[in-house]
Scaffold this motif. Structure first.
Motif, PDB file in Angstrom:
ATOM      1  N   ALA A   9       0.842  -1.190   0.000  1.00 24.16           N
ATOM      2  CA  ALA A   9       0.000   0.000   0.000  1.00 24.16           C
ATOM      3  C   ALA A   9       0.878   1.242   0.000  1.00 24.16           C
ATOM      4  O   ALA A   9       1.993   1.222   0.534  1.00 24.16           O
ATOM      5  CB  ALA A   9      -0.905  -0.004   1.228  1.00 24.16           C
ATOM      6  N   LEU A  13      -1.331   4.970   3.196  1.00 25.00           N
ATOM      7  CA  LEU A  13      -2.403   4.013   3.442  1.00 25.00           C
ATOM      8  C   LEU A  13      -1.952   2.834   4.280  1.00 25.00           C
ATOM      9  O   LEU A  13      -2.734   1.920   4.536  1.00 25.00           O
ATOM     10  CB  LEU A  13      -2.982   3.516   2.113  1.00 25.00           C
ATOM     11  N   PHE A  15      -1.220   0.702   7.500  1.00 23.53           N
ATOM     12  CA  PHE A  15      -2.002   0.642   8.730  1.00 23.53           C
ATOM     13  C   PHE A  15      -1.415   1.527   9.826  1.00 23.53           C
ATOM     14  O   PHE A  15      -2.124   2.295  10.482  1.00 23.53           O
ATOM     15  CB  PHE A  15      -2.091  -0.815   9.206  1.00 23.53           C
ATOM     16  N   LEU A  18      -2.040   5.084   8.795  1.00 24.19           N
ATOM     17  CA  LEU A  18      -3.412   5.463   8.466  1.00 24.19           C
ATOM     18  C   LEU A  18      -4.282   5.624   9.709  1.00 24.19           C
ATOM     19  O   LEU A  18      -5.063   6.583   9.811  1.00 24.19           O
ATOM     20  CB  LEU A  18      -4.026   4.420   7.524  1.00 24.19           C
ATOM     21  N   THR A 227     -11.540   0.668   0.099  1.00 26.03           N
ATOM     22  CA  THR A 227     -11.451   0.042   1.414  1.00 26.03           C
ATOM     23  C   THR A 227     -10.952  -1.396   1.356  1.00 26.03           C
ATOM     24  O   THR A 227     -10.881  -2.059   2.391  1.00 26.03           O
ATOM     25  CB  THR A 227     -12.826   0.058   2.106  1.00 26.03           C
ATOM     26  N   ARG A 229      -8.001  -2.570   1.009  1.00 30.29           N
ATOM     27  CA  ARG A 229      -6.804  -2.744   1.836  1.00 30.29           C
ATOM     28  C   ARG A 229      -6.831  -1.916   3.112  1.00 30.29           C
ATOM     29  O   ARG A 229      -6.059  -2.179   4.036  1.00 30.29           O
ATOM     30  CB  ARG A 229      -5.561  -2.370   1.021  1.00 30.29           C
ATOM     31  N   THR A 230      -7.689  -0.933   3.139  1.00 30.11           N
ATOM     32  CA  THR A 230      -7.700  -0.044   4.309  1.00 30.11           C
ATOM     33  C   THR A 230      -8.790  -0.415   5.312  1.00 30.11           C
ATOM     34  O   THR A 230      -8.970   0.270   6.313  1.00 30.11           O
ATOM     35  CB  THR A 230      -7.904   1.418   3.859  1.00 30.11           C
ATOM     36  N   ALA A 233      -7.693  -0.708   9.017  1.00 32.20           N
ATOM     37  CA  ALA A 233      -7.395   0.592   9.630  1.00 32.20           C
ATOM     38  C   ALA A 233      -8.669   1.372   9.903  1.00 32.20           C
ATOM     39  O   ALA A 233      -8.814   2.012  10.958  1.00 32.20           O
ATOM     40  CB  ALA A 233      -6.474   1.393   8.713  1.00 32.20           C
ATOM     41  N   LEU A 234      -9.624   1.314   8.967  1.00 38.10           N
ATOM     42  CA  LEU A 234     -10.897   2.006   9.159  1.00 38.10           C
ATOM     43  C   LEU A 234     -11.653   1.407  10.338  1.00 38.10           C
ATOM     44  O   LEU A 234     -12.231   2.142  11.157  1.00 38.10           O
ATOM     45  CB  LEU A 234     -11.739   1.911   7.883  1.00 38.10           C
ATOM     46  N   LEU A 304      -9.898   9.565   4.442  1.00 40.68           N
ATOM     47  CA  LEU A 304      -9.596   8.332   3.719  1.00 40.68           C
ATOM     48  C   LEU A 304      -9.850   8.495   2.223  1.00 40.68           C
ATOM     49  O   LEU A 304      -9.088   7.964   1.401  1.00 40.68           O
ATOM     50  CB  LEU A 304     -10.442   7.182   4.276  1.00 40.68           C
ATOM     51  N   ARG A 307      -6.890  10.415   0.748  1.00 41.93           N
ATOM     52  CA  ARG A 307      -5.690   9.598   0.611  1.00 41.93           C
ATOM     53  C   ARG A 307      -5.805   8.573  -0.510  1.00 41.93           C
ATOM     54  O   ARG A 307      -4.798   8.073  -1.001  1.00 41.93           O
ATOM     55  CB  ARG A 307      -5.392   8.876   1.927  1.00 41.93           C
ATOM     56  N   ASN A 308      -7.038   8.260  -0.901  1.00 41.99           N
ATOM     57  CA  ASN A 308      -7.250   7.256  -1.943  1.00 41.99           C
ATOM     58  C   ASN A 308      -7.490   7.858  -3.321  1.00 41.99           C
ATOM     59  O   ASN A 308      -7.690   7.121  -4.282  1.00 41.99           O
ATOM     60  CB  ASN A 308      -8.458   6.379  -1.575  1.00 41.99           C
TER      61      ASN A 308
END
Length: 626
Positions: A9, A13, A15, A18, A227, A229-230, A233-234, A304, A307-308
């Motif tokens: 990532a 992004l 973990f 993030l 989301t 891969r994130t 973290a979310l 988020l 960042r994406n």
């Protein structure tokens, strides 16, 4: 031999970067937006509550009236679905609610975006955004996102709350039945896991739609991609925010009760007034806590998305953001102006708290009454035996219940057994149905529950005789499996009369037809109509009382029933706070799996109870803490 390196990532992004980044973004939103954002949040709740809720209520009553009904019953629902006019009203109601919820949440996200950009909350910009959102909400491409906001998010309470969807939930009678078996528990947990995952995976669709102008369906697809891969973290950042809100809520409860506790000890005569004012302050503060969580989550979602943006193909795009010089929007604020603003904000918070406090005084005074509520053991007492068995009945009697609620079903040869499920799968791990087995076959079967209890299925005769021996009155539910004989009610009456037990017990049924047939055959019996879904008003029926499912219980239904001379029982009330709330409402009866808890609470309530205890119940009822 070749090896494929797993793609990593982007640094922003990862973990470890993030999670703190999302938390900082949420905190920055609260710090920079402050009371202004909270005002926007409060207005986003108050306006729908004042304007949209009455409209939805009126449309629903029109749907009922078009089907020839004025209250919600199983028959009324069937009638509405069979009426084209009623269906049209219901469809219009759903459209209004869906659009209102979507607009409400989208406006909040837009307001948070304005704060993040340093543009402030200028009414002109928010008004322009609002008009743009209203246009895009009516486009067909928005429907997938609208359904997500209207159904998935409320079911999981994924950090975005609306007064219009707070009642959308899995009914307790459904979740309660599922949790009574290992298989059902797995099904329920799996549903929550899937729904919760979907809520988080599509959570970026709201900012993508509201801020960047991405169509609803595309916004959901982009959110799922962002989301992928994130998600961990979310989830971690969202869980941290929710935990902080819960801690704030717990602290609010403690700080609210302390002054009243002191009054109880020092000057009891003033305790009611202190409690009323404390409750008013808690209501205002509770709204602020809930709003802070919603705004915090919105800030995280926007961070988020930002960042994406390169991964989503939105890099460099500004969507419908209105670009204006920040300096022109946020002029320097002098120290004196800050003081004036702080004083105005404090006054704006204190005044409604005082008004609510004055309104709450009669509420707190009214809590001095001793509840008249009857406590009924749901199918006996599962803490001492399998439901609808003699061991469960005796355990309920030993606990001191006023009545035991039990179910009676007809067997293949016209007899009767105490049984709730039409199938033997849950309690006996057998594939047969009650309707296919004789009385002797059924009473030879052993049933087991999730607590390790075991007993045999009792005949109605044996159950009633055991209840008489224990001195335990019964609330007998006429439970239908669809294969009953035409003279089902007559046979039941005859069997109970042969035991001299007909008039010693009371009755209820989900079937309006069976409840009214029983009342017609024996007018002197005390008969109730059970409502799996209620609302609006008490139904027109010859029954003497109504039995309302907990999620459907409302003060409006209660007052309507009392005005008609009918008593109100509520089922299945198991939560500690819910039990106390029903006792405070003085409903005529609560059906619960925890009768010992309800009995202990009932005995503790009354004039001699400390006002701080009454305040605790009021806080848990009137202040929603997420």
């Amino acid at each position: 031999m070749t090896s494929t390196a797993r793609p990593t990532a982007p640094d922003g992004l990862a973990f470890r970067r993030l999670v703190p980044g999302l938390l900082r973004a949420g905190w920055d939103v609260l710090r920079r937006g402050g009371w202004r954002l909270l005002v926007v949040y409060a207005l986003s709740q108050v306006i729908p509550l004042a304007l949209v809720s009455p409209l939805i209520h009126w449309m629903f009553t029109q749907a009922l009236a078009s089907a020839g009904a004025h209250a919600v019953t199983s028959e009324a629902i069937t009638g509405m679905l069979a009426s084209g006019i009623s269906v049209t009203w219901l469809a219009g109601l759903c459209v209004v609610a869906l659009l209102a919820v979507s607009l409400q949440l989208s406006v909040l996200v837009v307001a948070v975006d304005q704060v993040r950009r340093g543009a402030g909350l200028r009414p002109r910009i928010l008004r322009a955004k609002l008009l743009s959102l209203m246009r895009r909400l009516t486009r067909p491409g928005f429907l997938p996102l609208g359904m997500y906001l209207f159904l998935v998010v409320p079911l999981t309470q994924a950090g975005v709350f609306s007064v219009l969807t707070h009642s959308i939930a899995i009914p307790n009678f459904v979740s309660g039945e599922l949790l009574k078996s290992t298989q059902g528990t797995l099904v329920y947990a799996s549903f929550l896991l899937v729904a919760g995952t979907a809520a988080l995976r599509y959570s970026l669709a709201v900012p993508l739609f509201a801020v960047y102008g991405v169509p609803g369906g595309k916004a959901m697809r982009l959110s799922r991609r962002a989301t992928a891969r994130t998600f961990p973290a979310l989830l971690a950042a969202g869980g941290t925010a929710a935990a902080a809100a819960l801690l704030a809520g717990a602290a609010l409860v403690v700080l609210t009760i302390l002054p009243t506790l002191a009054a109880d000890l020092v000057y009891p005569r003033a305790a009611a007034g202190v409690a009323a004012l404390a409750l008013g302050a808690a209501q205002i503060t509770g709204v602020a806590i809930a709003g802070s969580l919603v705004l915090f989550v919105a800030g995280m979602l926007l961070e988020l998305v930002d960042r994406n943006m390169p991964r989503l193909g939105l890099d460099g795009q500004s969507g419908e953001r209105i670009a204006e010089p920040v300096a022109a929007l946020a002029p320097p604020v002098t120290r004196s102006r800050r003081k004036v603003t702080a004083a105005l904000v404090a006054g704006a918070a204190v005044v409604p708290a005082l008004i609510l406090g004055l309104i709450n005084i009669p509420v707190m005074e009214g809590l001095r009454d001793v509840p008249r509520t009857l406590v009924l053991g749901h199918r006996g007492f599962s803490g001492g035996g399998v439901e609808n068995t003699i061991s469960g009945l005796r355990a309920a009697a030993a606990a001191g219940t006023d009545l035991v609620e039990m179910d009676v079903m007809q067997t293949a040869d016209g007899g009767f057994v105490a049984m709730h499920d039409a199938s033997l799968a849950r309690l006996a791990a057998r594939s047969e149905a009650v309707a296919d087995l004789t009385l002797s076959e059924l009473t030879s079967i052993t049933v087991r529950d999730q607590f390790g209890h075991a007993d045999s299925i009792p005949s109605l005769r044996d159950y009633v005789l055991a209840a008489r021996e224990a001195g335990q009155p019964l609330l007998i539910e006429l439970k239908l499996h669809g294969g009953e004989t035409g003279d089902y009610v007559e046979r039941l009456v005859a069997e109970l009369e042969s035991l001299n037990a007909l008039e010693q017990n009371i009755y209820h049924s989900l079937s309006l037809e069976k409840a009214e047939e029983l009342k017609r055959l024996r007018p002197g019996l005390y008969v109730g109509l059970t409502l799996a879904v209620a609302g609006v008003a008490s139904p027109q029926t010859t029954a003497d009382f109504i039995v309302v499912e907990e999620a459907s219980y409302t003060p409006a239904v209660r007052e309507s029933a009392w005005a008609d001379g009918k008593e109100v029982y509520v089922w299945t009330v198991n939560g500690a706070d819910a039990i106390r709330s029903m006792l405070r409402d003085n409903v005529d009866g609560i059906i619960t799996d925890h009768p010992y808890m309800a009995l202990a609470d009932r005995s503790s309530m009354g004039p001699g109870e400390p006002m701080s205890s009454k305040l605790y119940d009021a806080v848990m009822r009137f202040v929603v803490i997420f």
